[in-house]
Write a protein that holds these residues in place. Structure first.
Motif, mmCIF file in Angstrom:
data_model
loop_
_atom_site.group_PDB
_atom_site.id
_atom_site.type_symbol
_atom_site.label_atom_id
_atom_site.label_comp_id
_atom_site.label_asym_id
_atom_site.label_seq_id
_atom_site.Cartn_x
_atom_site.Cartn_y
_atom_site.Cartn_z
ATOM 1 N N PRO A 1 0.819 -1.225 0.000
ATOM 2 C CA PRO A 1 0.000 0.000 0.000
ATOM 3 C C PRO A 1 0.849 1.268 0.000
ATOM 4 O O PRO A 1 0.424 2.294 -0.559
ATOM 5 N N VAL A 2 2.035 1.212 0.607
ATOM 6 C CA VAL A 2 2.905 2.397 0.621
ATOM 7 C C VAL A 2 3.351 2.748 -0.791
ATOM 8 O O VAL A 2 3.304 3.911 -1.220
ATOM 9 N N LEU A 3 3.770 1.738 -1.563
ATOM 10 C CA LEU A 3 4.238 2.004 -2.921
ATOM 11 C C LEU A 3 3.084 2.343 -3.856
ATOM 12 O O LEU A 3 3.243 3.167 -4.764
ATOM 13 N N GLN A 4 1.942 1.720 -3.656
ATOM 14 C CA GLN A 4 0.783 2.063 -4.479
ATOM 15 C C GLN A 4 0.407 3.520 -4.303
ATOM 16 O O GLN A 4 0.044 4.214 -5.254
ATOM 17 N N HIS A 5 0.521 4.028 -3.077
ATOM 18 C CA HIS A 5 0.233 5.445 -2.823
ATOM 19 C C HIS A 5 1.302 6.336 -3.440
ATOM 20 O O HIS A 5 0.981 7.370 -4.051
ATOM 21 N N SER A 6 2.565 5.959 -3.305
ATOM 22 C CA SER A 6 3.660 6.830 -3.745
ATOM 23 C C SER A 6 3.827 6.831 -5.262
ATOM 24 O O SER A 6 4.161 7.853 -5.853
ATOM 25 N N LEU A 7 3.569 5.680 -5.917
ATOM 26 C CA LEU A 7 3.832 5.584 -7.345
ATOM 27 C C LEU A 7 2.630 5.923 -8.203
ATOM 28 O O LEU A 7 2.778 6.249 -9.376
ATOM 29 N N GLY A 8 1.440 5.807 -7.651
ATOM 30 C CA GLY A 8 0.246 6.148 -8.417
ATOM 31 C C GLY A 8 0.087 5.253 -9.631
ATOM 32 O O GLY A 8 0.067 4.027 -9.532
ATOM 33 N N ASN A 9 0.020 5.895 -10.823
ATOM 34 C CA ASN A 9 -0.195 5.122 -12.042
ATOM 35 C C ASN A 9 1.058 4.381 -12.502
ATOM 36 O O ASN A 9 1.024 3.658 -13.486
ATOM 37 N N GLN A 10 2.182 4.574 -11.805
ATOM 38 C CA GLN A 10 3.398 3.816 -12.110
ATOM 39 C C GLN A 10 3.565 2.664 -11.123
ATOM 40 O O GLN A 10 4.670 2.350 -10.683
ATOM 41 N N ALA A 11 2.480 2.027 -10.751
ATOM 42 C CA ALA A 11 2.482 1.087 -9.632
ATOM 43 C C ALA A 11 2.949 -0.312 -10.007
ATOM 44 O O ALA A 11 2.625 -1.279 -9.332
ATOM 45 N N ALA A 12 3.709 -0.435 -11.085
ATOM 46 C CA ALA A 12 4.233 -1.768 -11.433
ATOM 47 C C ALA A 12 5.121 -2.315 -10.317
ATOM 48 O O ALA A 12 5.185 -3.529 -10.089
ATOM 49 N N LEU B 1 9.396 5.905 3.357
ATOM 50 C CA LEU B 1 9.192 6.071 1.916
ATOM 51 C C LEU B 1 8.056 7.031 1.615
ATOM 52 O O LEU B 1 7.997 7.609 0.520
ATOM 53 N N LEU B 2 7.136 7.210 2.574
ATOM 54 C CA LEU B 2 6.012 8.118 2.370
ATOM 55 C C LEU B 2 6.452 9.578 2.313
ATOM 56 O O LEU B 2 5.682 10.444 1.886
ATOM 57 N N ARG B 3 7.679 9.840 2.745
ATOM 58 C CA ARG B 3 8.154 11.238 2.752
ATOM 59 C C ARG B 3 8.636 11.696 1.382
ATOM 60 O O ARG B 3 8.886 12.884 1.173
ATOM 61 N N TYR B 4 8.800 10.769 0.448
ATOM 62 C CA TYR B 4 9.449 11.102 -0.820
ATOM 63 C C TYR B 4 8.493 10.916 -1.988
ATOM 64 O O TYR B 4 7.552 10.112 -1.939
ATOM 65 N N ASP B 5 8.758 11.662 -3.052
ATOM 66 C CA ASP B 5 8.048 11.484 -4.317
ATOM 67 C C ASP B 5 8.796 10.430 -5.113
ATOM 68 O O ASP B 5 9.847 10.695 -5.718
ATOM 69 N N LEU B 6 8.282 9.236 -5.093
ATOM 70 C CA LEU B 6 8.981 8.105 -5.703
ATOM 71 C C LEU B 6 8.562 7.919 -7.148
ATOM 72 O O LEU B 6 7.453 8.247 -7.557
ATOM 73 N N THR B 7 9.498 7.375 -7.926
ATOM 74 C CA THR B 7 9.211 6.933 -9.288
ATOM 75 C C THR B 7 9.739 5.526 -9.447
ATOM 76 O O THR B 7 10.560 5.051 -8.655
ATOM 77 N N SER B 8 9.282 4.834 -10.462
ATOM 78 C CA SER B 8 9.768 3.473 -10.703
ATOM 79 C C SER B 8 11.263 3.475 -10.957
ATOM 80 O O SER B 8 11.988 2.583 -10.497
ATOM 81 N N ALA B 9 11.745 4.488 -11.694
ATOM 82 C CA ALA B 9 13.176 4.554 -11.976
ATOM 83 C C ALA B 9 13.970 4.738 -10.691
ATOM 84 O O ALA B 9 15.038 4.131 -10.507
ATOM 85 N N ALA B 10 13.461 5.576 -9.782
ATOM 86 C CA ALA B 10 14.162 5.790 -8.510
ATOM 87 C C ALA B 10 14.216 4.503 -7.699
ATOM 88 O O ALA B 10 15.233 4.190 -7.068
#
Length: 493
Positions: A412-423, A470-479
């Motif tokens: 759920p943490v990554l689903q929130h942070s990545l949004g539509n990049q939730a692979a 991880l919730l503190r950062y704007d994550l991307t799949s590349a990151a």
């Protein structure tokens, strides 16, 4: 002015029982009473004359702080574990069991109980020091109303192994199952066995994948969701029977710091009906006064036909949970005010208030937790107290369980942070990333130990902090790809 009181009527035999630790501050003033003249002089100058029909009985486990002047005035009776008749304890317990279960229980106890008890006593690998009676009662506590042989074997394992270190508990499981000619579903993990009452056979715990985990559950660290791994289920079954209304008993959950004791207890409490939980966070200064304050806040003091009584205020039952019960500092004579008070409450179902009036407790269960492993500022509990509470030991999750837990947390943490990049939030990817986290945690824990610095104490709690951070950062799949590559490279080194 000095005044002398008259003795009691000679035909009335009176016993004054002093149950608890003996220290010179109060017992020395009784020396004159214990003499032939039986005269007590109060600090006010008042004298009280005791007759020969008034006797004192001191019940304690230690006389190291008593002076020879006190000891020489009394006769002593020493009751050792060798004097305990285990058979009598078992028979007394059997008489309280339902009629339909008693015959089978008697047979199974005769086949396995004494044999298992002898094995455990020979190993002498207890987590918390206790007495023989404490070990016996702990063993019997999981056998109430048991009517199936497999259920009896698993109950005996949980009760008798509840206060053993993990390796010895594992060996006990193999021994018990071998004696009973039962084969565990997984021979490598005999502890992960429970009795399936539906199918009437032994079964292995399986991971219960959590459903509908939401991010809201992660905003309060004291409300984190419990992931039901095999170890979690085993721990819950280790103390859940003591929370049932019919067999409610005082107990302690014991384990190393950060192993999840509080989380498991909170989860178990949340499933109780019409039950309120009052938490006392113990520190070096915690005393009986803090417990009484908590009881006054959560209970009503009522008058009944048996006297005054504390009853829960807004519910049917109250759980008084004392977190870190081994932190209160003992006095200079080695007595902990808190545990001495709790021992009186559990033994006599009540206490004397400041006016020396007896107050009973009804529908109030005492539950405690404590850390093992010589934690800073912790103190050993007396065996008199540990003998009257049941004990369940919890251990750190192993690598596989940690990866399962934090894979579920990451999703759920990554689903929130990545949004539509939730692979990266798929089960496979989160399981892989959780594996990297766990490996890094284990290497840090091995590299930085408390032997170097006392604050180098790494527990699974730090993994929780890493995930939540991880919730503190704007994550991307590349990151995340770069992060996983960095972690992998550091692990390879």
């Amino acid at each position: 002015m000095e005044r002398e009181r008259q003795p009691e009527r000679k035909e009335v035999n009176s016993w004054i029982v002093c149950d608890g630790d003996i220290d010179p501050e109060w017992v020395e003033s009784l020396n004159s009473v214990l003499d032939d003249n039986r005269l007590l002089t109060m600090p006010s100058g008042e004298r009280i004359q005791f007759g020969p029909n008034v006797n004192f009985l001191f019940e304690t486990h230690d006389l190291s702080c008593a002076s020879p002047a006190t000891i020489s005035r009394m006769g002593m009776i020493f009751l050792s574990d060798e004097d305990i008749d285990v058979g009598a304890l078992v028979k007394s317990w059997l008489r309280r069991q339902p009629d339909e279960c008693r015959s089978n229980l008697e047979n199974w106890l005769g086949d396995y109980f004494q044999k298992a008890l002898n094995w455990v006593l020979k190993q002498n690998d207890f987590v918390v020091e206790t007495s023989l009676v404490g070990t016996v009662m702990n063993s019997l506590s999981h056998l109430n109303a048991v009517n199936e042989r497999g259920q009896f074997i698993i109950g005996l394992l949980r009760g008798m192994g509840g206060n053993l270190n993990i390796k010895t508990r594992h060996e006990l499981a193999k021994e018990l199952l071998s004696w009973a000619r039962e084969s565990p579903p997984d021979a490598r993990k005999p502890l992960d066995t429970y009795y399936d009452s539906v199918n009437g056979q032994l079964a292995a715990y399986t991971f219960q994948h959590p459903e509908d985990l939401t991010l809201d559950q992660f905003f309060h660290t004291h409300m984190l969701p419990v992931i039901e791994t095999t170890g979690t289920q085993r721990g819950l079954h280790g103390f859940s029977p003591w929370l049932t209304t019919q067999h409610r008993q005082p107990f302690m959950v014991v384990g190393p710091e950060g192993c999840g004791k509080g989380m498991l207890l909170r989860y178990a409490f949340s499933r109780l009906r019409s039950t309120q939980v009052a938490v006392v966070h113990c520190s070096a200064q915690t005393s009986s006064r803090h417990v009484l304050q908590k009881l006054s806040q959560t209970c009503l003091l009522l008058s009944s036909n048996t006297g005054r009584v504390f009853r829960p205020k807004d519910c049917e039952s109250l759980v008084l949970y004392l977190k870190d019960i081994n932190l209160p500092k003992p006095d200079k004579w080695g007595t902990s005010n808190l545990t001495a008070f709790l021992q009186q409450v559990l033994t006599y179902k009540g206490f004397y208030d400041e006016n020396l009036e007896w107050v009973s407790l009804e529908n109030i269960q005492v539950v405690a937790s404590m850390s093992t492993g010589g934690a800073v500022s912790s103190h050993a509990l007396t065996s008199r107290f540990s003998s009257i509470v049941r004990i369940c030991t919890i251990d750190y999750p192993n690598r596989e369980q940690l990866q399962t837990i934090y894979s579920a947390y990451l999703q759920p943490v990554l689903q929130h942070s990545l949004g539509n990049q939730a692979a990266w939030a798929t089960i496979g990817k989160t399981h892989q990333l959780a594996g990297f986290f766990v490996q890094l945690y284990e290497q840090i824990k091995t590299k930085f130990t408390v032997d170097d610095h006392s604050h180098y104490l790494f527990t699974p709690c730090i993994l929780t902090e890493w995930v939540l951070s991880l919730l503190r950062y704007d994550l991307t799949s590349a990151a995340l790809h770069r992060t996983s590559d960095v972690i992998r490279c550091s692990l390879d080194r």
